[in-house]
Design a protein around this motif. Structure first.
Motif, PDB file in Angstrom:
ATOM      1  N   LEU A  55       0.856  -1.340   0.026  1.00 29.09           N
ATOM      2  CA  LEU A  55      -0.049   0.118  -0.034  1.00 29.09           C
ATOM      3  C   LEU A  55       0.832   1.234   0.082  1.00 29.09           C
ATOM      4  O   LEU A  55       0.474   2.203  -0.726  1.00 29.09           O
ATOM      5  N   ARG A  56       1.907   1.228   0.716  1.00 31.94           N
ATOM      6  CA  ARG A  56       2.899   2.418   0.871  1.00 31.94           C
ATOM      7  C   ARG A  56       3.677   2.444  -0.675  1.00 31.94           C
ATOM      8  O   ARG A  56       3.661   3.474  -1.120  1.00 31.94           O
ATOM      9  N   ALA A  57       4.022   1.573  -1.448  1.00 28.81           N
ATOM     10  CA  ALA A  57       4.470   1.511  -2.665  1.00 28.81           C
ATOM     11  C   ALA A  57       3.390   2.108  -3.751  1.00 28.81           C
ATOM     12  O   ALA A  57       3.863   2.997  -4.484  1.00 28.81           O
ATOM     13  N   LEU A  58       2.136   2.025  -3.508  1.00 28.41           N
ATOM     14  CA  LEU A  58       1.170   2.439  -4.204  1.00 28.41           C
ATOM     15  C   LEU A  58       0.814   3.821  -4.092  1.00 28.41           C
ATOM     16  O   LEU A  58       0.979   4.808  -4.852  1.00 28.41           O
ATOM     17  N   LYS A  59       1.167   4.184  -2.734  1.00 31.10           N
ATOM     18  CA  LYS A  59       0.810   5.579  -2.146  1.00 31.10           C
ATOM     19  C   LYS A  59       1.758   6.511  -2.833  1.00 31.10           C
ATOM     20  O   LYS A  59       1.829   7.793  -2.969  1.00 31.10           O
ATOM     21  N   MET A  60       3.312   5.881  -2.760  1.00 24.99           N
ATOM     22  CA  MET A  60       4.312   6.953  -3.133  1.00 24.99           C
ATOM     23  C   MET A  60       4.274   7.421  -4.555  1.00 24.99           C
ATOM     24  O   MET A  60       4.719   8.471  -4.959  1.00 24.99           O
ATOM     25  N   THR A  61       3.417   6.746  -5.461  1.00 22.63           N
ATOM     26  CA  THR A  61       3.453   7.149  -6.940  1.00 22.63           C
ATOM     27  C   THR A  61       2.379   8.177  -7.175  1.00 22.63           C
ATOM     28  O   THR A  61       2.366   8.781  -8.255  1.00 22.63           O
ATOM     29  N   ILE A  62       1.315   8.435  -6.137  1.00 21.96           N
ATOM     30  CA  ILE A  62       0.230   9.394  -6.432  1.00 21.96           C
ATOM     31  C   ILE A  62       0.385  10.728  -6.690  1.00 21.96           C
ATOM     32  O   ILE A  62       0.089  11.079  -7.724  1.00 21.96           O
ATOM     33  N   LEU A  63       1.256  11.237  -5.805  1.00 23.34           N
ATOM     34  CA  LEU A  63       1.380  12.657  -6.032  1.00 23.34           C
ATOM     35  C   LEU A  63       2.232  13.001  -7.324  1.00 23.34           C
ATOM     36  O   LEU A  63       2.045  13.865  -7.963  1.00 23.34           O
ATOM     37  N   PRO A  64       3.496  12.218  -7.590  1.00 21.95           N
ATOM     38  CA  PRO A  64       4.349  12.607  -8.878  1.00 21.95           C
ATOM     39  C   PRO A  64       3.415  12.250 -10.027  1.00 21.95           C
ATOM     40  O   PRO A  64       3.303  12.888 -11.284  1.00 21.95           O
ATOM     41  N   LEU A  65       2.664  11.289 -10.039  1.00 21.90           N
ATOM     42  CA  LEU A  65       1.834  10.843 -11.215  1.00 21.90           C
ATOM     43  C   LEU A  65       0.659  11.687 -11.430  1.00 21.90           C
ATOM     44  O   LEU A  65       0.585  12.228 -12.684  1.00 21.90           O
ATOM     45  N   VAL A  66      -0.072  12.114 -10.346  1.00 24.62           N
ATOM     46  CA  VAL A  66      -1.083  13.250 -10.367  1.00 24.62           C
ATOM     47  C   VAL A  66      -0.627  14.483 -11.199  1.00 24.62           C
ATOM     48  O   VAL A  66      -0.779  15.270 -11.991  1.00 24.62           O
ATOM     49  N   ALA A  67       0.691  15.157 -10.677  1.00 25.06           N
ATOM     50  CA  ALA A  67       1.315  16.373 -10.846  1.00 25.06           C
ATOM     51  C   ALA A  67       1.653  16.213 -12.526  1.00 25.06           C
ATOM     52  O   ALA A  67       1.435  17.239 -13.402  1.00 25.06           O
ATOM     53  N   GLY A  68       2.192  15.040 -13.044  1.00 22.53           N
ATOM     54  CA  GLY A  68       2.510  15.057 -14.269  1.00 22.53           C
ATOM     55  C   GLY A  68       1.269  15.002 -15.363  1.00 22.53           C
ATOM     56  O   GLY A  68       1.133  15.478 -16.371  1.00 22.53           O
ATOM     57  N   LEU A  69       0.357  14.093 -14.986  1.00 25.02           N
ATOM     58  CA  LEU A  69      -0.709  13.939 -15.613  1.00 25.02           C
ATOM     59  C   LEU A  69      -1.629  15.131 -15.676  1.00 25.02           C
ATOM     60  O   LEU A  69      -2.234  15.534 -16.581  1.00 25.02           O
ATOM     61  N   LEU A  70      -1.854  15.816 -14.565  1.00 25.69           N
ATOM     62  CA  LEU A  70      -2.707  17.132 -14.570  1.00 25.69           C
ATOM     63  C   LEU A  70      -2.060  18.017 -15.414  1.00 25.69           C
ATOM     64  O   LEU A  70      -2.694  18.942 -16.092  1.00 25.69           O
ATOM     65  N   PHE A  71      -0.695  18.264 -15.173  1.00 22.43           N
ATOM     66  CA  PHE A  71       0.018  19.302 -15.821  1.00 22.43           C
ATOM     67  C   PHE A  71      -0.258  19.017 -17.423  1.00 22.43           C
ATOM     68  O   PHE A  71      -0.708  20.079 -18.148  1.00 22.43           O
ATOM     69  N   THR A  72       0.145  18.080 -18.023  1.00 19.71           N
ATOM     70  CA  THR A  72      -0.117  17.502 -19.264  1.00 19.71           C
ATOM     71  C   THR A  72      -1.590  17.782 -19.907  1.00 19.71           C
ATOM     72  O   THR A  72      -1.825  18.052 -20.986  1.00 19.71           O
ATOM     73  N   GLY A  73      -2.592  17.269 -19.001  1.00 22.52           N
ATOM     74  CA  GLY A  73      -3.905  17.488 -19.181  1.00 22.52           C
ATOM     75  C   GLY A  73      -4.462  18.820 -19.608  1.00 22.52           C
ATOM     76  O   GLY A  73      -5.021  19.019 -20.383  1.00 22.52           O
ATOM     77  N   ILE A  74      -4.030  19.678 -18.587  1.00 21.49           N
ATOM     78  CA  ILE A  74      -4.602  21.023 -18.615  1.00 21.49           C
ATOM     79  C   ILE A  74      -4.113  21.536 -19.941  1.00 21.49           C
ATOM     80  O   ILE A  74      -4.411  22.657 -20.659  1.00 21.49           O
ATOM     81  N   VAL A  75      -2.763  21.563 -20.161  1.00 21.93           N
ATOM     82  CA  VAL A  75      -1.902  22.248 -21.222  1.00 21.93           C
ATOM     83  C   VAL A  75      -2.753  21.667 -22.567  1.00 21.93           C
ATOM     84  O   VAL A  75      -2.813  22.461 -23.366  1.00 21.93           O
ATOM     85  N   GLU A  76      -2.936  20.442 -22.775  1.00 23.70           N
ATOM     86  CA  GLU A  76      -3.645  20.040 -23.894  1.00 23.70           C
ATOM     87  C   GLU A  76      -4.968  20.308 -24.044  1.00 23.70           C
ATOM     88  O   GLU A  76      -5.606  20.618 -25.256  1.00 23.70           O
ATOM     89  N   THR A  77      -5.833  20.633 -22.892  1.00 18.98           N
ATOM     90  CA  THR A  77      -7.297  21.015 -23.004  1.00 18.98           C
ATOM     91  C   THR A  77      -7.021  22.561 -23.363  1.00 18.98           C
ATOM     92  O   THR A  77      -7.906  22.918 -24.367  1.00 18.98           O
ATOM     93  N   ALA A  78      -5.947  23.384 -22.901  1.00 19.05           N
ATOM     94  CA  ALA A  78      -5.954  24.872 -23.194  1.00 19.05           C
ATOM     95  C   ALA A  78      -5.628  24.853 -24.791  1.00 19.05           C
ATOM     96  O   ALA A  78      -6.210  25.577 -25.685  1.00 19.05           O
ATOM     97  N   ALA A  79      -4.799  23.987 -25.280  1.00 17.60           N
ATOM     98  CA  ALA A  79      -4.292  23.857 -26.689  1.00 17.60           C
ATOM     99  C   ALA A  79      -5.492  23.492 -27.460  1.00 17.60           C
ATOM    100  O   ALA A  79      -5.632  24.141 -28.858  1.00 17.60           O
TER     101      ALA A  79
END
Length: 426
Positions: A55-79
């Motif tokens: 569970l800790r291994a799963l949890k450690m990926t959440i913040l960097p994964l969300v940061a990367g996906l959210l940034f690229t998702g918003i940029v592509e939506t704006a484009a």
């Protein structure tokens, strides 16, 4: 030639869905069958730390994964919004539907849990639930903006971190092309690397959920199995309610008869159930648009855009999952906590489209639960049965994609009808 979206360039991973479900069921069955026995107590000495480690291994990926996906998702939506009037209409409808979806989840899941309470579980050993914290509106608004974003991330304060990332992504769209492209590549690489890591972690999911299920059933007995069935029904019902809103959207905004829309979208719904993939359902959705006499220009633009950027049922069902997880852990959620979850569900949905269902589940529900102040351990168990509610997710997404495309065509027709006739030249 249009550059492919970042989602199409993300690494592919295979999640052992059936093995994970089998691992959970085996753990629950063994824990319920041997509850209270001496051999089981000896096994739990190893199983509990093993489940916690996974569970800790799963949890450690959440913040960097969300940061990367959210940034690229918003940029592509704006484009995408710069592609013309039809793109802006489509995105406007998508944003409105997603906001409604998130609000529906925050309102309906607590109501469903009051009407159909979850089976009571004895969760001694998972930690006592804290006393209900009821912050006011001022506290909620103050929590939106972090004084130190790194400190907020270290404290798992997910809401202010997500607000910061969203603002950072929007600000990057105002930069010159070269630095904007470099930032986009950096966050795309971050998201891709985290998807690889989470793929490694999820390969161990059958073992991890077996340990978690064994620990849970050792304390609660067969009630844990009933709780999972209850969870699947409520979350699927939440998705079904939102799916039904696609029909009035097609009728009222798309100007199509209810029966006509229902008959046209039915083949796409069958493909959605059988494939559990919106992308695989795209040809059937295009056929539905033709049956609804949607102009080819609208259908061939709006449907691919919707498949790329749009998961209509995501916010509603993800909020529902997080609320249920909090209930499972014995946490009482205040109105402001649910509002925080609704906001995070709405924002993060732009970054999790086109991911495998299990990865999307972790990337979407983890930040929502964290923003609500709820523990994440129930998600490690609920992820094992995600393949069942995911059928309703895909069914709702495909239906709403066709409804939004029909509505875009209806709005375009209204605009053309309202335009003044060109003057006649004599």
């Amino acid at each position: 030639m249009t550059e492919p979206s970042s989602a199409s360039r993300m690494p592919e991973i295979r999640v052992p869905g059936l093995l994970t479900l089998g691992g959970l069921l085996a753990g629950l069955a063994a824990g319920a069958l041997f509850k209270g026995s001496a051999p089981l107590r000896d096994i739990l000495v190893l199983a509990e730390p093993l489940g916690d480690l996974w569970l800790r291994a799963l949890k450690m990926t959440i913040l960097p994964l969300v940061a990367g996906l959210l940034f690229t998702g918003i940029v592509e939506t704006a484009a995408a919004a710069q592609a013309g009037a039809m793109a802006r209409r489509t995105l406007g409808l998508i944003v409105g539907v997603l906001a409604a979806s998130a609000c529906l989840g925050g309102l309906l899941m607590p109501l469903l849990l009051r009407l159909f309470p979850a089976p009571a579980l004895d969760l001694a050993g998972h930690g006592e639930a804290p006393e209900a914290n009821l912050p006011g509106l001022g506290d909620f608004l103050g929590s939106l903006v972090p004084s130190n974003v790194l400190g907020a991330a270290a404290e798992d304060a997910m809401l202010p971190v997500i607000v910061f990332i969203a603002l950072f992504a929007l600000a990057s769209t105002r930069l010159a092309e070269e630095p904007r492209r470099q930032l986009a590549l950096l966050f795309e690489g971050l998201a891709g690397a985290m998807i690889v890591v989470i793929g490694w972690v999820l390969k161990l999911a059958p073992l991890g959920v077996f340990a978690l299920g064994l620990s849970l059933a050792a304390r609660t007995g067969a009630a844990a199995i009933g709780t999972l069935g209850h969870y699947i029904l409520l979350v699927a019902a939440l998705g079904a309610v939102f799916l039904l809103t696609a029909y009035p959207l097609a009728v009222l905004v798309g100007r199509r008869h209810l029966g006509t829309f229902a008959r046209a979208v039915l083949p796409a719904q069958v493909v959605a159930v059988s494939t559990q993939s919106s992308l695989a359902s795209l040809p059937a959705m295009l056929a539905a648009a033709r049956a609804l006499r949607v102009p080819a220009t609208a259908a061939e633009f709006a449907l691919p855009l919707a498949v790329t950027l749009f998961r209509a049922t995501g916010p509603a069902m993800n909020v529902g999952v997080a609320v249920y997880a909090a209930q499972l852990a014995g946490y009482e959620l205040s109105a402001s906590a649910i509002a925080a979850g609704v906001l995070v569900a709405f924002v993060t949905t732009f970054g999790t489209v086109s991911l495998p269902g299990t990865v999307s589940f972790i990337a979407s529900t983890g930040p929502i639960a964290a923003a609500m102040g709820a523990p994440l351990w129930p998600l490690g168990i609920l992820v094992a049965v995600e393949m069942l509610p995911d059928i309703m997710r895909t069914l709702g997404n495909v239906t709403m994609d066709v409804a939004v495309t029909t509505a875009v065509a209806g709005e375009e027709k209204d605009e053309n009808d309202a335009a003044p006739d060109a003057p006649t030249v004599h």
